[in-house]
Every structure is written in structure tokens, then in C-alpha cells.
Design an enzyme around this catalytic site. Sequence first.
Site, PDB file in Angstrom:
ATOM      1  N   ARG A  64      24.006  54.915 -27.964  1.00  0.00           N
ATOM      2  CA  ARG A  64      23.543  56.206 -27.993  1.00  0.00           C
ATOM      3  C   ARG A  64      23.503  56.705 -29.357  1.00  0.00           C
ATOM      4  O   ARG A  64      24.440  56.862 -30.204  1.00  0.00           O
ATOM      5  CB  ARG A  64      24.836  57.047 -27.038  1.00  0.00           C
ATOM      6  CG  ARG A  64      24.497  58.586 -27.062  1.00  0.00           C
ATOM      7  CD  ARG A  64      25.652  59.164 -26.349  1.00  0.00           C
ATOM      8  NE  ARG A  64      25.479  60.508 -26.319  1.00  0.00           N
ATOM      9  CZ  ARG A  64      24.948  61.299 -25.330  1.00  0.00           C
ATOM     10  NH1 ARG A  64      24.648  60.817 -24.289  1.00  0.00           N
ATOM     11  NH2 ARG A  64      24.859  62.643 -25.367  1.00  0.00           N
TER      12      ARG A  64
ATOM     13  N   ARG B  68      26.163  59.878 -12.751  1.00  0.00           N
ATOM     14  CA  ARG B  68      25.928  59.149 -14.093  1.00  0.00           C
ATOM     15  C   ARG B  68      26.713  57.915 -13.928  1.00  0.00           C
ATOM     16  O   ARG B  68      26.388  56.777 -14.171  1.00  0.00           O
ATOM     17  CB  ARG B  68      26.444  60.073 -14.994  1.00  0.00           C
ATOM     18  CG  ARG B  68      25.322  61.078 -15.635  1.00  0.00           C
ATOM     19  CD  ARG B  68      24.191  60.476 -16.191  1.00  0.00           C
ATOM     20  NE  ARG B  68      24.300  59.870 -17.326  1.00  0.00           N
ATOM     21  CZ  ARG B  68      24.664  60.313 -18.714  1.00  0.00           C
ATOM     22  NH1 ARG B  68      24.882  61.627 -18.621  1.00  0.00           N
ATOM     23  NH2 ARG B  68      24.854  59.551 -19.544  1.00  0.00           N
TER      24      ARG B  68
ATOM     25  N   HIS C 232      16.149  59.497 -22.517  1.00  0.00           N
ATOM     26  CA  HIS C 232      17.475  59.327 -21.905  1.00  0.00           C
ATOM     27  C   HIS C 232      17.151  58.773 -20.355  1.00  0.00           C
ATOM     28  O   HIS C 232      17.329  59.375 -19.524  1.00  0.00           O
ATOM     29  CB  HIS C 232      17.700  60.915 -21.801  1.00  0.00           C
ATOM     30  CG  HIS C 232      19.278  60.936 -21.515  1.00  0.00           C
ATOM     31  ND1 HIS C 232      20.306  59.667 -21.345  1.00  0.00           N
ATOM     32  CD2 HIS C 232      20.193  61.962 -21.398  1.00  0.00           C
ATOM     33  CE1 HIS C 232      21.458  60.071 -21.180  1.00  0.00           C
ATOM     34  NE2 HIS C 232      21.627  61.495 -21.338  1.00  0.00           N
TER      35      HIS C 232
ATOM     36  N   ASP D 282      17.658  72.054 -19.317  1.00  0.00           N
ATOM     37  CA  ASP D 282      18.520  71.326 -20.189  1.00  0.00           C
ATOM     38  C   ASP D 282      18.701  72.278 -21.488  1.00  0.00           C
ATOM     39  O   ASP D 282      18.064  73.278 -21.564  1.00  0.00           O
ATOM     40  CB  ASP D 282      17.797  70.106 -20.765  1.00  0.00           C
ATOM     41  CG  ASP D 282      18.816  69.408 -21.981  1.00  0.00           C
ATOM     42  OD1 ASP D 282      19.935  69.355 -21.737  1.00  0.00           O
ATOM     43  OD2 ASP D 282      18.208  68.165 -22.426  1.00  0.00           O
TER      44      ASP D 282
ATOM     45  N   GLN E  52      20.320  58.830 -17.577  1.00  0.00           N
ATOM     46  CA  GLN E  52      20.396  60.240 -16.943  1.00  0.00           C
ATOM     47  C   GLN E  52      19.266  60.277 -16.004  1.00  0.00           C
ATOM     48  O   GLN E  52      19.374  60.775 -14.823  1.00  0.00           O
ATOM     49  CB  GLN E  52      20.432  61.257 -18.101  1.00  0.00           C
ATOM     50  CG  GLN E  52      20.245  62.816 -17.546  1.00  0.00           C
ATOM     51  CD  GLN E  52      21.588  63.241 -16.726  1.00  0.00           C
ATOM     52  OE1 GLN E  52      22.599  63.122 -17.476  1.00  0.00           O
ATOM     53  NE2 GLN E  52      21.583  63.413 -15.524  1.00  0.00           N
TER      54      GLN E  52
ATOM     55  N   CYS F  73      21.291  68.351 -16.822  1.00  0.00           N
ATOM     56  CA  CYS F  73      21.998  67.240 -17.334  1.00  0.00           C
ATOM     57  C   CYS F  73      23.119  67.334 -17.975  1.00  0.00           C
ATOM     58  O   CYS F  73      24.036  66.263 -18.297  1.00  0.00           O
ATOM     59  CB  CYS F  73      20.855  66.341 -18.125  1.00  0.00           C
ATOM     60  SG  CYS F  73      20.381  67.241 -19.868  1.00  0.00           S
TER      61      CYS F  73
END
Length: 310
Positions: free
Chosen positions: A108, A298, A135, A230, A138, A270
Site C-alpha cells: 500500500r 473487504r 484501489h 469517497d 476495494q 469506501c
Amino acid sequence: MNIDLKGRDYLTLKDYSPDEIKYLIDLSLNIKQKEKNGERDYPLQGKSLAMIFQKSSTRTRVSFEVGMYQLGGNALFLSPKELQMGRGETIGDTAQVLSRFVDGIMIRTFDQAEVEELATYASVPVINGLTDSYHPTQALADMMTILEHKGKLEGIKLAYIGDGNNMTNSLMIVGAKLGMEVRVATPVGYEPETEVVNYAKCIAEEQGGNIIITNDPKEAVRGADALYTDTWISMGQENDREEKINHFKGFQLNKELVELASKEAIILHCLPAHRGEEITDEIMDGPRSVVFDEAENRLHAHKGILAALL
């Protein structure tokens, strides 16, 4: 159809076919259902995952670490302070060394090029846990959530309201490959990357979907089946906070905007959410919200990716 993803990297959903994405969704949902039934398999017993975090995280770290444990494996958290990468060792050297120790690497970080370089030199699967460009883990959890609540993905109208960021890119790609209509509404100057938009539009045309880019949030949400937002202030952009908030007025998911969508529309985010900015408490905690189902997924999506690749 026999699909084998063992040994594959998971860097962006551009690299996966519609059938492969559907396979990962189905596998993740099956793992979730078995878990709910009190059943658990241990396909990764004796295997280890190195987790490199250049960006902090709640959901990514916990879900990958718990996911590996529940699949019978082990996860190692590696921060910049605990890696020689932070003291000048090359990404390539780190990748080759870690490949001798572990069965997979999750990273990440900020720059997508770092993930690509890591994958180039690693001999084990590399999973993109988030970059400034994509991403994809996600996005898989998001598709699981929509499928669970809407019963299908093909033909679903998904409206994304907010910044044209890494989440937007991944949603356009996965939505296009699954035959969805993805509508993206951003303020002028905050549109998603042209290259990704053009790619997604091409794929959507092949799969019977559609990609719409607009600067009008009302146009995007009107009649939509799912609404997504988001945070407006991504990690590392805190210095632009006040300027961005001013530009994003009118792009908040609130009662007025949500009422333009389908009466059965679901709300996704998210996380982490900046309540009162991109979304109101009323919508975040309301009956249409599936935000925390999405967050839970997730864990299950990551378990599906790990089980398939490792």
C-alpha cells in the site's frame, strides 16, 4: 469454466478479464457464506504474506492480516521504518529478498510505478493494496456488495460523486468489465484520468455497459441504482483542504441528491468518511446505506484474492 489464478499479480483490474473478475467475486462470496455457516477451510496453511505499508490504513491492514490468519496463513506488517527500502535499498532488491521468505507481497503506497517495479522483480504474487492511481481490492469488495444487495451487476447504474481519484479509476474499470453503467460526477478540473476513461469506455462498449463523465451530480444520480462517494481530501493532499472543499460544494451525498436516485438505490463509501463533507450523517447512517456491509466485504474479498493467487 476452469480458471486458475495461482501465481498471478493483482496490480490493477485492467489485468483481469470479466470472467476472472466474476470468479474472484464468486470465490469471495463462497468463502463468506461458509464462514457465516461456521465452516472454515485453511488453503493457505503454512504460507506467509508480507504487507508493506507506505500509507497508513485501518481496513486494508486488518482485513489482510485477519484474512491470512483465517485462511491458515501468517501476515507480517512492514512499515518504512522496518524495511531497508526506507534507507536506500532498491525496490528490486527488496522484492527479490522477500520472495525468498514469503509466498506473497501486499503493498500500500503512493506511486503505482513502485508496485509495478516490485512485481517485476518479485517471484511471488504482488497485490496492490492501494496507490494514488488504483484501489483494485476495494473495487472487488464494492462489486460483492452491490451484487449482494441488487442481485446482479450487469446493467446496474452506479453513480460516483466526488473526486476523480484512484477509487474512480478502479470503479470505472471494473464496472466496464462487468457491463455496468458507471456515471462519474466531479467538479471541473477534478475529472478522472483521460487515459483510464478512454480505456473504460472501450471496454464498456465491448461488454454492453457505459461510462459517463459529467460535472453535474444531479445528472449522475438521477435514477441510479447505487450511489458512491469517497473523501474529497485524499491522503497526502491535506494542504489543499480548504480549496478542495470550496470546489466540491454541491457534490455532497445528502438527502436532496439521494432523492433523485432510484427509490431502491443503495449508498456506498469506501471509508474513511469525513462526515459532513462528502456525505451527511443522515445518509451515511440511513436505511439505504450499505457502507458497513461494504467495509466487512473487504475481509472476504481479500480472502478470495489471497486464496486464488497464493
